[in-house]
Design an enzyme around this catalytic site. Structure first.
Site, PDB file in Angstrom:
ATOM      1  CG  HIS A  17      -1.915  -0.994   1.377  1.00  0.00           C
ATOM      2  ND1 HIS A  17      -2.039  -1.798   2.494  1.00  0.00           N
ATOM      3  CD2 HIS A  17      -2.910  -1.390   0.536  1.00  0.00           C
ATOM      4  CE1 HIS A  17      -3.061  -2.628   2.342  1.00  0.00           C
ATOM      5  NE2 HIS A  17      -3.595  -2.414   1.156  1.00  0.00           N
ATOM      6  CE  LYS A  41     -13.003  -6.576   4.195  1.00  0.00           C
ATOM      7  NZ  LYS A  41     -12.179  -5.823   3.266  1.00  0.00           N
ATOM      8  NE  ARG A  90      -3.169  -6.769  -4.482  1.00  0.00           N
ATOM      9  CZ  ARG A  90      -3.928  -6.883  -3.412  1.00  0.00           C
ATOM     10  NH1 ARG A  90      -3.390  -7.267  -2.266  1.00  0.00           N
ATOM     11  NH2 ARG A  90      -5.219  -6.642  -3.468  1.00  0.00           N
ATOM     12  CB  SER A 129      -4.268  -6.477   4.746  1.00  0.00           C
ATOM     13  OG  SER A 129      -3.914  -5.190   4.311  1.00  0.00           O
TER      14      SER A 129
END
Ligand code: ADP
Length: 164
Positions: A17, A41, A90, A129
């Site tokens: 990040h 979440k 990514r 993460s």
């Protein structure tokens, strides 16, 4: 003035990040880093903890503003007069998802929100993460993936809360 937003959960912020933020900050007059609070979440860190880690990691950058947000990114952009969305790309697996989101944001903003993709640096291509949380659960080496401050926080969190 070119204002862009980079949004994410940052649970926790990784060097991947950070790399995108530092590269994007060079291209924009102001970069708003928006820490997402999605009520559906289940985060490891609270919104306050995630935000504090982001602020701490980016202290040396002058054109960064860290904010919280929930709801639609395009609404947040309108409120804050932001035109550009920065996203990190990514591996190939990100591509389809990111493209869908980019089209949706373009449509709902009537073409006002423009998405800019920045390719992940090679060493962070497979970093997320969730990988960091997994390694932390098993007390593995984290120094390649997160900065020292974040490492201290995640080790403490896992000690006090147990693995997740
Ligand atoms: P994470 O899954 O790591 O919590 P998010 O889903 O919140 O990240 O994504 C926020 C943004 O950061 C997305 O644009 C995502 O593609 C990008 N991103 C996440 N990890 C990396 C990385 N290692 N390198 C480049 N970009 C990344």
């Amino acid at each position: 003035m070119k204002i862009a937003v980079y949004s994410g959960s940052f649970d926790p912020i990784t060097k991947g990040h950070e790399d995108i933020i530092r590269r994007a900050a060079k291209m924009t007059d102001k970069l708003v880093v928006a820490v997402l609070n999605n009520i559906n979440k289940n985060y490891l860190f609270s919104l306050e903890e995630r935000t504090a880690m982001v602020i701490n990691s980016l202290r040396d950058l002058e054109n960064i503003e860290v904010k919280n947000f929930q709801g639609l990114l395009t609404d947040f952009m309108k409120e804050n007069k932001i035109e550009f969305i920065i996203r990190g790309l990514r591996a190939v697996s990100d591509y389809e998802y990111e493209l869908t989101i980019a089209f949706a944001n373009g449509d709902i903003s009537k073409g006002k929100a423009e998405t800019i993709f920045i390719p992940a640096s090679k060493q962070y291509m497979y970093l997320s993460s969730s990988v960091v949380r997994e390694i932390a659960n098993y007390e593995g080496k984290l120094s390649d993936y997160i900065n020292e401050d974040v490492e201290m926080k995640i080790r403490d969190k896992i000690k006090t809360q147990g693995s997740r």
